[in-house]
Design a protein around this motif. Sequence first.
Motif, mmCIF file in Angstrom:
data_model
loop_
_atom_site.group_PDB
_atom_site.id
_atom_site.type_symbol
_atom_site.label_atom_id
_atom_site.label_comp_id
_atom_site.label_asym_id
_atom_site.label_seq_id
_atom_site.Cartn_x
_atom_site.Cartn_y
_atom_site.Cartn_z
ATOM 1 N N LEU A 1 0.825 -1.204 0.000
ATOM 2 C CA LEU A 1 0.000 0.000 0.000
ATOM 3 C C LEU A 1 0.863 1.260 0.000
ATOM 4 O O LEU A 1 0.605 2.203 -0.747
ATOM 5 N N LEU A 2 1.902 1.253 0.831
ATOM 6 C CA LEU A 2 2.802 2.397 0.856
ATOM 7 C C LEU A 2 3.509 2.564 -0.490
ATOM 8 O O LEU A 2 3.668 3.675 -0.995
ATOM 9 N N GLY A 3 3.921 1.439 -1.078
ATOM 10 C CA GLY A 3 4.586 1.494 -2.373
ATOM 11 C C GLY A 3 3.707 2.082 -3.461
ATOM 12 O O GLY A 3 4.182 2.839 -4.318
ATOM 13 N N VAL B 1 3.697 5.813 -2.997
ATOM 14 C CA VAL B 1 4.982 6.394 -3.391
ATOM 15 C C VAL B 1 5.069 6.494 -4.914
ATOM 16 O O VAL B 1 5.492 7.516 -5.464
ATOM 17 N N ARG B 2 4.656 5.446 -5.615
ATOM 18 C CA ARG B 2 4.704 5.476 -7.083
ATOM 19 C C ARG B 2 3.799 6.564 -7.648
ATOM 20 O O ARG B 2 4.144 7.223 -8.638
ATOM 21 N N SER B 3 2.644 6.752 -7.033
ATOM 22 C CA SER B 3 1.736 7.800 -7.517
ATOM 23 C C SER B 3 2.335 9.189 -7.300
ATOM 24 O O SER B 3 2.168 10.086 -8.137
ATOM 25 N N MET B 4 3.048 9.368 -6.177
ATOM 26 C CA MET B 4 3.659 10.668 -5.909
ATOM 27 C C MET B 4 4.841 10.937 -6.825
ATOM 28 O O MET B 4 5.107 12.081 -7.202
ATOM 29 N N GLU C 1 7.466 14.556 -10.329
ATOM 30 C CA GLU C 1 8.826 14.624 -9.813
ATOM 31 C C GLU C 1 9.171 15.996 -9.242
ATOM 32 O O GLU C 1 9.874 16.101 -8.235
ATOM 33 N N SER C 2 8.677 17.047 -9.865
ATOM 34 C CA SER C 2 8.993 18.395 -9.388
ATOM 35 C C SER C 2 8.431 18.622 -7.997
ATOM 36 O O SER C 2 9.111 19.182 -7.114
ATOM 37 N N ASP C 3 7.173 18.206 -7.791
ATOM 38 C CA ASP C 3 6.572 18.342 -6.468
ATOM 39 C C ASP C 3 7.359 17.551 -5.436
ATOM 40 O O ASP C 3 7.587 18.012 -4.306
ATOM 41 N N PHE C 4 7.772 16.349 -5.815
ATOM 42 C CA PHE C 4 8.535 15.497 -4.901
ATOM 43 C C PHE C 4 9.842 16.174 -4.502
ATOM 44 O O PHE C 4 10.194 16.234 -3.322
ATOM 45 N N LEU C 5 10.568 16.692 -5.485
ATOM 46 C CA LEU C 5 11.863 17.303 -5.203
ATOM 47 C C LEU C 5 11.721 18.587 -4.403
ATOM 48 O O LEU C 5 12.520 18.867 -3.496
ATOM 49 N N LEU C 6 10.683 19.378 -4.712
ATOM 50 C CA LEU C 6 10.472 20.616 -3.972
ATOM 51 C C LEU C 6 10.145 20.335 -2.501
ATOM 52 O O LEU C 6 10.661 21.000 -1.601
ATOM 53 N N ALA D 1 -1.726 7.265 3.112
ATOM 54 C CA ALA D 1 -0.944 8.342 2.498
ATOM 55 C C ALA D 1 0.515 8.169 2.877
ATOM 56 O O ALA D 1 0.842 7.481 3.843
ATOM 57 N N VAL D 2 1.372 8.792 2.100
ATOM 58 C CA VAL D 2 2.815 8.771 2.355
ATOM 59 C C VAL D 2 3.326 10.203 2.357
ATOM 60 O O VAL D 2 3.029 10.972 1.446
#
Length: 262
Positions: free
Chosen positions: A10-12, A15-18, A22-27, A112-113
């Motif tokens: 479930l966590l995975g 994470v894949r959806s997030m 990529e920009s949101d993740f890095l920010l 959620a993650v």
Amino acid sequence: MRTFRLYLRLLGAHVRSMLEYESDFLLMAGATVLTQVVNVVFVSALFARVPQLNGWTFWAVVIMFGLVALAEGVGSLFFQGMWDLPWQINQGDLDYFLVRPYPVALQVSSAAVGVNGLSNIVTGGLMIGAGIAHVSVDWTWWRVLLAILLLISAAVIKVSINLATSAVSFWMTSPTPMFAFAVHQAGDLTRFPLSIYPLALKAVLGFALPFAFISFFPVAYLLDSGPSHWLGLLTPLVAAYCAATAAIIFKRGLRRYESAGN
């Protein structure tokens, strides 16, 4: 083991959806790192004026900051869904969890993650490592094992308090975790030594809401600092108490859940 594997899957998925953005993740990751850097700069500026803080050195306080960041990171990365519990209760989304053959509390936690949790874990670990490298500790094999146990116990305490305070939403009507967030903010006080606070605040942070067992008491024991340093040995027991209390509060709240009526 099946429950554990399902939890990781479930966590995975989250994470894949997030990672699709990529920009949101890095920010978000960068903002979290910047926050911890600002914290270290603030502590450095403080100790530039004051050599010791009520007997505590700069590097000892850095370890406390690191422990709090690491515990928060574990809570965000692996149990971020707890913060969404008030909304799920308010909207009736908890109905879906009740009919699935999987523990409700774990479904809530894995809903959620928090990507910022990964940054907190990394920066918290770096602060702990840097602090340990500059303090005098006789690292025997049993002390290393004890330090690992205290670290795990600190994370359990943080996650348990998050679950317990979020579960208060079963008795409240707000769709936002206002109470849980207020308690979380109070926990930030334990980034600094508990000994600098007045007696009433010591009682709250040390026993009523045992945030001090996340940072202050473990560090006090490992550094053999202060007359009450032995309380650090109670950290695993406090973690077990917090986990049991959170489970009881969540189960009692779940019994009075009445859905949203739609």
